[in-house]
Design a protein around this motif. Sequence first.
Motif, PDB file in Angstrom:
ATOM      1  N   LYS A  63       0.827  -1.207   0.000  1.00 43.19           N
ATOM      2  CA  LYS A  63       0.000   0.000   0.000  1.00 43.19           C
ATOM      3  C   LYS A  63       0.867   1.266   0.000  1.00 43.19           C
ATOM      4  CE  LYS A  63      -4.166  -2.048   1.686  1.00 43.19           C
ATOM      5  NZ  LYS A  63      -4.834  -2.361   0.450  1.00 43.19           N
ATOM      6  N   MET A  64       1.985   1.235   0.709  1.00 44.69           N
ATOM      7  CA  MET A  64       2.896   2.384   0.711  1.00 44.69           C
ATOM      8  C   MET A  64       3.459   2.625  -0.691  1.00 44.69           C
ATOM      9  SD  MET A  64       3.096   3.885   3.681  1.00 44.69           S
ATOM     10  CE  MET A  64       4.630   4.810   3.596  1.00 44.69           C
ATOM     11  N   SER A  65       3.635   1.565  -1.459  1.00 40.88           N
ATOM     12  CA  SER A  65       4.183   1.712  -2.805  1.00 40.88           C
ATOM     13  C   SER A  65       3.226   2.457  -3.734  1.00 40.88           C
ATOM     14  CB  SER A  65       4.543   0.345  -3.397  1.00 40.88           C
ATOM     15  OG  SER A  65       3.370  -0.375  -3.739  1.00 40.88           O
ATOM     16  N   ARG A  66       1.991   2.623  -3.318  1.00 43.29           N
ATOM     17  CA  ARG A  66       0.984   3.297  -4.148  1.00 43.29           C
ATOM     18  C   ARG A  66       1.018   4.814  -4.021  1.00 43.29           C
ATOM     19  NH1 ARG A  66      -4.452  -0.304  -3.051  1.00 43.29           N
ATOM     20  NH2 ARG A  66      -3.492  -2.345  -3.399  1.00 43.29           N
ATOM     21  N   ILE A  67       1.766   5.319  -3.042  1.00 46.73           N
ATOM     22  CA  ILE A  67       1.817   6.767  -2.851  1.00 46.73           C
ATOM     23  C   ILE A  67       3.266   7.262  -2.933  1.00 46.73           C
ATOM     24  CG2 ILE A  67      -0.268   6.749  -1.407  1.00 46.73           C
ATOM     25  CD1 ILE A  67       1.645   7.361   1.007  1.00 46.73           C
ATOM     26  N   SER A  68       3.403   8.538  -3.225  1.00 44.14           N
ATOM     27  CA  SER A  68       4.718   9.177  -3.190  1.00 44.14           C
ATOM     28  C   SER A  68       4.878   9.827  -1.827  1.00 44.14           C
ATOM     29  CB  SER A  68       4.809  10.268  -4.260  1.00 44.14           C
ATOM     30  OG  SER A  68       4.733   9.690  -5.527  1.00 44.14           O
ATOM     31  N   TYR A  69       6.043   9.670  -1.246  1.00 43.90           N
ATOM     32  CA  TYR A  69       6.297  10.273   0.064  1.00 43.90           C
ATOM     33  C   TYR A  69       7.787  10.514   0.237  1.00 43.90           C
ATOM     34  CZ  TYR A  69       7.350   5.422   1.354  1.00 43.90           C
ATOM     35  OH  TYR A  69       7.870   4.146   1.403  1.00 43.90           O
ATOM     36  N   THR A  70       8.089  11.405   1.162  1.00 36.54           N
ATOM     37  CA  THR A  70       9.459  11.715   1.522  1.00 36.54           C
ATOM     38  C   THR A  70       9.700  11.205   2.931  1.00 36.54           C
ATOM     39  OG1 THR A  70       9.386  13.715   0.179  1.00 36.54           O
ATOM     40  CG2 THR A  70      11.117  13.600   1.861  1.00 36.54           C
ATOM     41  N   VAL A  71      10.862  10.594   3.157  1.00 35.54           N
ATOM     42  CA  VAL A  71      11.250  10.144   4.497  1.00 35.54           C
ATOM     43  C   VAL A  71      12.216  11.177   5.064  1.00 35.54           C
ATOM     44  CG1 VAL A  71      12.331   8.324   5.861  1.00 35.54           C
ATOM     45  CG2 VAL A  71      11.018   7.729   3.806  1.00 35.54           C
ATOM     46  N   VAL A  72      11.877  11.711   6.239  1.00 35.26           N
ATOM     47  CA  VAL A  72      12.763  12.679   6.884  1.00 35.26           C
ATOM     48  C   VAL A  72      13.545  11.997   8.005  1.00 35.26           C
ATOM     49  CG1 VAL A  72      11.390  14.693   6.267  1.00 35.26           C
ATOM     50  CG2 VAL A  72      10.943  13.546   8.427  1.00 35.26           C
ATOM     51  N   ALA A  73      14.782  12.394   8.130  1.00 35.27           N
ATOM     52  CA  ALA A  73      15.663  11.846   9.157  1.00 35.27           C
ATOM     53  C   ALA A  73      15.561  12.695  10.426  1.00 35.27           C
ATOM     54  CB  ALA A  73      17.104  11.851   8.661  1.00 35.27           C
ATOM     55  N   GLN A  74      15.916  12.081  11.525  1.00 33.65           N
ATOM     56  CA  GLN A  74      15.966  12.815  12.779  1.00 33.65           C
ATOM     57  C   GLN A  74      17.140  13.793  12.716  1.00 33.65           C
ATOM     58  OE1 GLN A  74      15.247  10.511  16.230  1.00 33.65           O
ATOM     59  NE2 GLN A  74      16.257  11.963  17.602  1.00 33.65           N
ATOM     60  N   THR A  75      16.883  15.010  13.145  1.00 31.22           N
ATOM     61  CA  THR A  75      17.906  16.053  13.142  1.00 31.22           C
ATOM     62  C   THR A  75      18.043  16.626  14.553  1.00 31.22           C
ATOM     63  OG1 THR A  75      16.300  17.797  12.672  1.00 31.22           O
ATOM     64  CG2 THR A  75      17.331  16.697  10.760  1.00 31.22           C
ATOM     65  N   GLU A  76      19.078  17.409  14.755  1.00 31.91           N
ATOM     66  CA  GLU A  76      19.224  18.105  16.039  1.00 31.91           C
ATOM     67  C   GLU A  76      18.026  19.001  16.292  1.00 31.91           C
ATOM     68  OE1 GLU A  76      22.908  20.090  16.957  1.00 31.91           O
ATOM     69  OE2 GLU A  76      24.058  18.555  15.887  1.00 31.91           O
ATOM     70  N   GLU A  77      17.523  19.611  15.233  1.00 36.88           N
ATOM     71  CA  GLU A  77      16.386  20.517  15.363  1.00 36.88           C
ATOM     72  C   GLU A  77      15.119  19.773  15.818  1.00 36.88           C
ATOM     73  OE1 GLU A  77      14.071  23.936  12.724  1.00 36.88           O
ATOM     74  OE2 GLU A  77      15.522  22.611  11.740  1.00 36.88           O
ATOM     75  N   SER A  78      14.845  18.630  15.204  1.00 40.87           N
ATOM     76  CA  SER A  78      13.649  17.880  15.602  1.00 40.87           C
ATOM     77  C   SER A  78      13.811  17.302  17.003  1.00 40.87           C
ATOM     78  CB  SER A  78      13.307  16.792  14.582  1.00 40.87           C
ATOM     79  OG  SER A  78      14.351  15.867  14.420  1.00 40.87           O
ATOM     80  N   THR A  79      15.020  16.878  17.348  1.00 41.77           N
ATOM     81  CA  THR A  79      15.292  16.375  18.697  1.00 41.77           C
ATOM     82  C   THR A  79      15.088  17.477  19.737  1.00 41.77           C
ATOM     83  OG1 THR A  79      16.854  14.760  17.836  1.00 41.77           O
ATOM     84  CG2 THR A  79      17.038  15.288  20.171  1.00 41.77           C
TER      85      THR A  79
END
Length: 158
Positions: A63-79
């Motif tokens: 099902k995930m293969s049916r949509i386009s998406y971006t994967v974001v990595a954990q950053t110092e800012e998000s932490t």
Amino acid sequence: KIYLDTSVINYLDAPHMPQQMQDTLALWDILSEGERFEVVISEIVEQELDACPADKFEILAEKMSRISYTVVAQTEESTRLADHYIEFGVSSAKNRNDLLHIAHACVVGCKLIFSWNFKHFVNYKTMDRVNAVNLVQGYDPVRIATPSMIMGEINDER
């Protein structure tokens, strides 16, 4: 720009919760068109999905293969933003991954987070406190909703 929490992806295959599954699949139909939303997930989502039983993982991966998406990595800012959420009582440190989901979404500018997690995401306490912290820290407010809560708005705009 929207963020998908792991719970939404899990509800793509949730026969024990037929209405939630139906609403999630309806959202998926819209997302698969690829025109209206920029979809974001995080590395945490990938890690949580990897922990699924193999048969469920296969269904979700298809099902995930049916949509386009971006994967974001954990950053110092998000932490750092997740730490602020803990400091200001959005939730406790034991729910750090949940707060990191929210932080990832806010750091990359998502306007909406989809989740089925009522305990840690989709409730007024969380939304109010997240947006108060975001205001103080210089981030835009974010809406947190289930697919059911927002489908009427999405369908009205089609």
